[in-house]
Motif scaffolding. Structure first.
Motif, short mmCIF file in Angstrom:
data_model
loop_
_atom_site.label_atom_id
_atom_site.label_comp_id
_atom_site.label_asym_id
_atom_site.label_seq_id
_atom_site.Cartn_x
_atom_site.Cartn_y
_atom_site.Cartn_z
N LEU A 1 0.82 -1.21 0.00
CA LEU A 1 0.00 0.00 0.00
C LEU A 1 0.86 1.26 0.00
N ALA A 2 2.13 1.14 0.41
CA ALA A 2 3.02 2.31 0.36
C ALA A 2 3.23 2.77 -1.08
N VAL A 3 3.18 1.85 -2.02
CA VAL A 3 3.31 2.22 -3.44
C VAL A 3 2.15 3.10 -3.86
N PHE A 4 0.95 2.74 -3.48
CA PHE A 4 -0.22 3.53 -3.87
C PHE A 4 -0.28 4.84 -3.10
N ALA A 5 0.23 4.84 -1.88
CA ALA A 5 0.28 6.11 -1.15
C ALA A 5 1.20 7.10 -1.86
N ALA A 6 2.36 6.62 -2.30
CA ALA A 6 3.27 7.50 -3.04
C ALA A 6 2.68 7.89 -4.39
N ALA A 7 2.00 6.97 -5.04
CA ALA A 7 1.39 7.28 -6.34
C ALA A 7 0.30 8.33 -6.21
N ARG A 8 -0.46 8.25 -5.13
CA ARG A 8 -1.52 9.24 -4.93
C ARG A 8 -0.93 10.62 -4.69
N SER A 9 0.16 10.68 -3.92
CA SER A 9 0.77 11.98 -3.65
C SER A 9 1.36 12.60 -4.91
N LEU A 10 1.71 11.78 -5.89
CA LEU A 10 2.27 12.28 -7.15
C LEU A 10 1.21 12.50 -8.22
N GLY A 11 -0.06 12.29 -7.87
CA GLY A 11 -1.14 12.49 -8.84
C GLY A 11 -1.26 11.38 -9.85
N MET A 12 -0.75 10.19 -9.52
CA MET A 12 -0.78 9.08 -10.46
C MET A 12 -2.02 8.20 -10.34
N MET A 13 -2.91 8.55 -9.43
CA MET A 13 -4.17 7.81 -9.31
C MET A 13 -5.30 8.55 -10.00
N ALA A 14 -4.95 9.39 -10.95
CA ALA A 14 -5.94 10.19 -11.67
C ALA A 14 -6.30 9.52 -12.98
N SER A 15 -7.20 10.16 -13.71
CA SER A 15 -7.65 9.64 -14.99
C SER A 15 -6.48 9.52 -15.96
N GLY A 16 -6.49 8.45 -16.74
CA GLY A 16 -5.44 8.19 -17.71
C GLY A 16 -4.50 7.08 -17.30
N TYR A 17 -4.44 6.78 -16.00
CA TYR A 17 -3.57 5.72 -15.51
C TYR A 17 -4.35 4.42 -15.38
N VAL A 18 -3.64 3.32 -15.51
CA VAL A 18 -4.19 1.98 -15.29
C VAL A 18 -3.31 1.31 -14.24
N TRP A 19 -3.94 0.79 -13.18
CA TRP A 19 -3.21 0.10 -12.12
C TRP A 19 -3.76 -1.32 -12.00
N ILE A 20 -2.87 -2.29 -12.18
CA ILE A 20 -3.22 -3.71 -12.03
C ILE A 20 -2.33 -4.29 -10.94
N ALA A 21 -2.94 -4.78 -9.88
CA ALA A 21 -2.19 -5.38 -8.77
C ALA A 21 -2.40 -6.89 -8.77
N THR A 22 -1.36 -7.62 -8.44
CA THR A 22 -1.49 -9.07 -8.33
C THR A 22 -2.24 -9.40 -7.04
N ASP A 23 -2.31 -10.71 -6.70
CA ASP A 23 -3.21 -11.13 -5.63
C ASP A 23 -2.81 -10.65 -4.24
N TRP A 24 -1.65 -9.98 -4.11
CA TRP A 24 -1.28 -9.47 -2.80
C TRP A 24 -2.27 -8.42 -2.30
N LEU A 25 -2.82 -7.61 -3.22
CA LEU A 25 -3.73 -6.54 -2.80
C LEU A 25 -5.04 -7.11 -2.28
N ALA A 26 -5.57 -8.11 -2.96
CA ALA A 26 -6.81 -8.74 -2.47
C ALA A 26 -6.59 -9.35 -1.10
N ALA A 27 -5.43 -9.97 -0.88
CA ALA A 27 -5.14 -10.54 0.44
C ALA A 27 -5.08 -9.46 1.51
#
Length: 643
Positions: free
Chosen positions: A232-258
């Protein structure tokens, strides 16, 4: 009494068999090796305890033999995991459930190979562990990262993307997954365009610096393959950089569901970080056994919020797999004995102060391993049986999830035989209608980052990329084709307009920079321009470059868009209304020469005709008039012979 003697013989034979078969041991120990305080460990620990209790409660399994559990905490460290594995082997365990880490599994596999103890891992998914180097490693999980990355590659291909950026932890687990993803994408004619690894102990600042490099890349499709505890630290850093906005695609393996399934209700902060992310979860069909285990797990947690995730379910079935194998091993007359490894004894007799003399080899380890590989029962994860290669469980399947709002939504499934589908996968032995299966090759709609429903384009022009260098001949003649211009492009003309129109038809932006070739005093050498393209001085050339044989040997030409031949290029002027416009094609001198030729022809005709033709005779004035009349009449009359 004739039947008494045969009956006595049968009773005696049974008694001899009973004596020949060794008695079942009163207790058999198995080990558990994982990180207790982790997303996977908290779920697996309670599930393993419940499984051991259920085995001992079931009279149909082990039948009089008590199953004991010895658990060791690896503390998410390869070094500590190795020490804990050695301490575990001192307890004379016949099988080990775990570890959860692929890196620790690589190290511990060497230990169990030496001591002949089957290692049943429920969470180590590195494909390299399936090699013949680790014969005692058994993957008690449904598939490894090869199948998981095949699912990711199918998702990428389904939406028409061709390049991805993969963000991963730089250890055996991460590197193995990235290699599997590269192979899966290559089979789909796609590729990993950029790899972004970070150390397992990287802090938030280091991850942010890495993601800054990711933002400079062309691909906007990011695959995240990290550990559930730090992912989740990866997504926290991505959000602070504006990378969770429109235009990006994020695919996480099964670690996120766990990670998301490990707490109920879901952590609001964690959910806010992963809005629009697509992730995978190991598919376990609903059943009464699964529902019962989930409820008992929740009751055992009391006031704690930990819940049972997919890895916990796999750990539960791994204990049952070991118990059933031990039961069949004992039923076939197997005996549990341990012996000293001569090589370890030599080390003890030397200068070593390690307690290697306490380690014992499980003499019947190979026989028990064969029983494990013959597993065939229905557990809480579904049918438990090994694939043809015997390296992992058969029929791997995943749920495709989309994170949105306060929860996750299932948008489809993936399995190794049906691939992407909106219908739950069925075992391969159950045949489905081929046309129906073809129609189900789809997913439900996904809400992407930025709350958009349209699939993102998946790429932008990279910020660190340079524009294409386009060589343009600096001509001094025929400037209508190409010439220097004072505008922002620096060049203009018909060829430049055609090039811009072609670039505008591309589905992606292509920045270009026009570079003039020549000094503007004389026309440049077009052969030199072509050679500069061949030598990578220019990326391309635009202009009225003739296609000749020697040039085609070093560069590629587009199809000609102007047909060659004898042509005249002239500026377009307004149509003149002057009645004497027909005189403009010829100059005054040309008209004078034309008139002189007519007079010359008339004079020649008079010389030839006046001696025989009476119409060319008379006074000198009449003959001169006849010459002029004949000369000018040729412009308006067609002289021909009358038939």
């Amino acid at each position: 009494m004739g039947w008494a003697l045969p009956l006595l013989r049968v009773v005696c034979l049974c008694s001899l068999l009973a004596v020949a078969r060794p008695a079942r041991p009163a207790n058999v120990s198995i080990g558990a090796l994982f990180t207790f305080d982790s997303v996977i460990g908290r779920s697996a620990r309670a599930a393993i305890d419940l499984a051991v209790a259920d085995v001992n409660r079931d009279a149909r399994v082990l039948r009089g033999t008590h199953l004991s559990l010895v658990a060791q905490d690896t503390k998410c460290s390869g070094f500590v995991g190795t020490i804990q594995a050695l301490q575990l082997m001192e307890k004379k365990v016949v099988a080990v459930v775990g570890p959860q880490s692929s890196g620790i599994a690589h190290v511990v596999s060497h230990v169990v190979n030496e001591l002949h103890v089957p290692l049943l891992s429920f969470a180590a998914t590195d494909p390299a562990l399936a090699s013949a180097q680790y014969p005692y490693f058994v993957r008690a999980a449904r598939g490894d990262d090869s199948s998981q990355m095949a699912a990711v590659a199918d998702i990428v291909t389904y939406y028409g993307w061709r390049e991805v950026t993969v963000i991963y932890v730089d250890n055996d687990y991460g590197r193995g997954g990235v290699d599997a993803l590269g192979d899966a994408l290559e089979a789909q004619r796609a590729k990993v365009s950029f790899k972004a690894p970070f150390p397992p102990d990287a802090d938030q600042a280091a991850i942010a610096d890495l993601l800054v490099r990711v933002t400079m890349m062309e691909s906007r499709v990011c695959v995240v393959h990290v550990n559930p505890d730090s992912g989740l630290a990866v997504f926290a850093a991505a959000r602070s950089l504006g990378m969770m906005a429109s235009g990006y695609v994020w695919i996480a393996t099964d670690w996120l569901a766990a990670a998301l399934d490990s707490t109920r209700p879901p952590n609001p902060r964690a959910m806010s970080l992963v809005q629009g992310v697509v992730t995978l979860r190991q598919h376990t069909p609903d059943s009464g056994a699964k529902t019962s285990l989930t409820s008992r797990f929740a009751a055992a947690q009391l006031n704690r919020t930990a819940t049972l995730n997919a890895f916990g379910l796999a750990a539960y079935d791994a204990v049952w797999m070991a118990a059933r194998a031990i039961d069949e091993f004992l039923e076939d007359g197997g005996n549990v004995t341990f012996s000293v490894d001569p090589r370890l004894q030599q080390e003890v007799n030397g200068s070593s102060t390690l307690r290697l003399d306490t380690l014992r080899v499980f003499d019947q380890g190979e026989q028990l391993l064969q029983k494990v590989m013959l597993a065939n029962f229905t557990g809480v994860t579904g049918g438990v049986r090994f694939s043809a290669d015997g390296r992992s469980l058969a029929d791997p399947a995943y749920e495709v999830l989309n994170v949105g709002g306060t929860g996750v939504r299932r948008v489809g499934y993936w399995s190794n035989h049906s691939h992407l589908s909106v219908a739950a996968p069925t075992p391969l032995r159950i045949k489905t209608n081929s046309s129906q299966q073809q129609q189900e090759q789809r997913l439900y709609s996904v809400i992407w980052p930025g709350e958009t429903t349209s699939p993102p384009r998946g790429w932008v022009f990279p910020n660190n990329g340079r524009p294409l260098r386009i060589g343009v001949p600096y001509r001094t003649t025929q400037k209508q084709f190409v010439s220097k211009d004072s505008g922002p492009d620096g060049a203009s003309g018909y060829c430049i307009d055609v090039f811009k129109a072609a670039v505008a038809l591309l589905p992606y932006p292509v920045p270009v920079s026009f570079i003039l070739f020549g000094d503007g005093v004389k026309n440049p050498s077009y052969s030199d321009l072509v050679n500069k393209v061949a030598n990578n001085v220019f990326d391309a050339a635009v202009g009225d470059v003739s296609i000749v044989t020697n040039r085609t040997r070093v560069v590629d030409f587009t199809q000609p868009y102007v047909e060659s031949g004898l042509v005249i290029v002239s500026p377009v002027k307004e149509k003149s209304s002057n009645a004497w416009a027909f005189l403009k094609p010829f100059t005054l001198g040309m008209w004078a020469v034309t008139g002189a030729f007519f007079l010359f022809v008339g004079a020649v005709v008079w010389i030839l005709e006046h001696r025989f033709n009476p119409e060319f005779r008379g006074s000198p004035r009449e003959q001169l008039v006849t010459i002029f009349w004949f000369s000018f009449s040729t412009m308006f009359f067609a002289h021909r012979r009358t038939l």
